[in-house]
Design an enzyme around this catalytic site. Structure first.
Site, PDB file in Angstrom:
ATOM      1  N   SER A 178       0.969  -0.964  -0.010  1.00 30.32           N
ATOM      2  CA  SER A 178      -0.289   0.180   0.080  1.00 30.32           C
ATOM      3  C   SER A 178       0.695   1.254  -0.376  1.00 30.32           C
ATOM      4  O   SER A 178       2.421   1.129   0.316  1.00 30.32           O
ATOM      5  CB  SER A 178      -0.961  -0.149   1.394  1.00 30.32           C
ATOM      6  OG  SER A 178      -1.528   1.505   1.434  1.00 30.32           O
ATOM      7  N   TYR A 191      -2.069  -0.585  10.914  1.00 31.01           N
ATOM      8  CA  TYR A 191      -2.341  -0.857   9.505  1.00 31.01           C
ATOM      9  C   TYR A 191      -1.388  -0.664   9.060  1.00 31.01           C
ATOM     10  O   TYR A 191      -0.056  -1.505   8.188  1.00 31.01           O
ATOM     11  CB  TYR A 191      -3.657  -0.905   8.796  1.00 31.01           C
ATOM     12  CG  TYR A 191      -3.447  -1.084   7.201  1.00 31.01           C
ATOM     13  CD1 TYR A 191      -4.199  -1.947   6.388  1.00 31.01           C
ATOM     14  CD2 TYR A 191      -3.382   0.297   6.327  1.00 31.01           C
ATOM     15  CE1 TYR A 191      -3.930  -2.507   5.639  1.00 31.01           C
ATOM     16  CE2 TYR A 191      -3.218  -0.075   5.251  1.00 31.01           C
ATOM     17  CZ  TYR A 191      -3.757  -1.358   4.565  1.00 31.01           C
ATOM     18  OH  TYR A 191      -3.976  -2.205   3.390  1.00 31.01           O
TER      19      TYR A 191
END
Length: 329
Positions: A178, A191
């Site tokens: 990501s 995360y």
């Protein structure tokens, strides 16, 4: 540009791949079609929705044998893939695989290898989850689940598939990371920590696997309109329900916004399967270590460049130099 074979053979290592890590323009992310992937056996995790579901169909339509994996079969998402395969004549197979269960991973990869008639050509580690909220509010239950899924899940699948790849001296591992594996935004809790771990894990694997003829690529998506937003919102609500009143008061602003379902903008989530297909079709060794994917926002590219330069500066002339140069050029 020297090949990995040339670089590693110069260091007395028998390998078959070449290195290239180069900047990517916006145009590289937006291919309209797919290259020919005939003859490739591709295993993907997390194909019930999002990039995994889209990718399974995209690679199969490009001629690949696709093993689309997900947990909790039977389920409608699996039925939809099976129907598409039947309707379109695709070489696509749905296999149960839960990345949290080591036995399920070993069994799922073994079944995929039987379907492929041998070693897999490509694995796409894609399954992942997210909880929002600040780090203090993410309890051990949430932290364990995120790291177990996003980091150890990738590790389990790789460890199950790599022996076969090493035996044949070829293969490609994709780890879907990501932008938040390079950039930190307040309120995304652990995360980002899991995706930073994915980045480090995959880069280390790239160096270690270069002598075995296996490429590793980290895909770094920006925001896309997939089910991840709705799923993350639901996960975050379960976490909010476990918080004390004091914890909620301390971070009230984050709590108020935590379960507002984002959209990921109006970008096309097919950018991710297209980028992966393009990289699969590249000659072995000319595949990049990292690919930032988004039509507009790719802030991590500068970090990627600095990171590569730093790795080469620190390790380029060390005993690890041949492996590092084989990956970074």
């Amino acid at each position: 540009m020297p090949t990995r074979r040339e670089i590693l053979s110069a260091a007395s290592a028998a390998t078959v791949i070449a290195a290239a890590s180069r900047p990517v323009s916006a145009a590289n992310h937006q291919g309209a079609g797919a290259p020919d992937l005939s003859g490739k056996a591709i295993l993907i995790t997390g194909t019930s929705s999002g990039f995994g579901h889209l990718g399974a169909l995209h690679y199969a339509r490009a001629g690949a044998k696709v093993i689309a994996t997900m947990r909790n079969l039977p389920r409608p998402e699996a039925d939809a893939l099976v129907k598409a395969a039947k309707d379109e004549g695709l070489d696509l197979h749905v296999v149960e695989l839960d990345v949290l269960d080591p036995d399920s991973v070993i069994g799922g990869v073994a079944k995929a290898e039987r379907l492929a008639g041998g070693a897999l050509d490509v694995i796409v580690n894609n399954a992942g989850i997210s909880f929002g909220l600040p780090v203090e509010l993410q309890d051990e239950e949430a932290a364990r689940l995120m790291f177990d899924t996003n980091v150890l899940g990738y590790q389990r699948v790789a460890r199950a598939a790599l022996p076969g790849m090493r035996d044949v001296k070829r293969g490609q591992v994709f780890n879907v990371s990501s932008q938040l594996g390079r950039v930190v935004i307040p309120g995304f809790g652990l995360y980002s920590a899991t995706k930073f771990a994915v980045e480090a894990q995959a880069e280390q694997m790239a160096y270690e696997l270069a002598p075995h003829g296996i490429d590793v690529t980290i895909i770094q998506p920006g925001g896309y309109p997939t089910a991840i937003w709705e799923n993350a919102s639901a996960n975050t609500q379960t976490l909010i329900d476990r918080l004390s009143d004091d914890e909620k008061t301390a971070y009230q602003g984050f709590i108020d916004n935590a379960t507002r379902v984002g959209t990921g903008g109006d970008s096309d989530p097919m950018d991710i399967p297209r980028a992966i297909a393009e990289i699969i079709a590249m000659p072995a060794g000319q595949r990049p270590l990292r690919r930032a994917v988004h039509p507009v926002t790719r802030p991590q590219e500068k970090i990627n460049e600095v990171s590569a330069a730093t790795q080469l500066a620190i390790l380029g002339d060390s005993p690890y130099g041949p492996m590092v140069k084989a990956v970074l050029g």
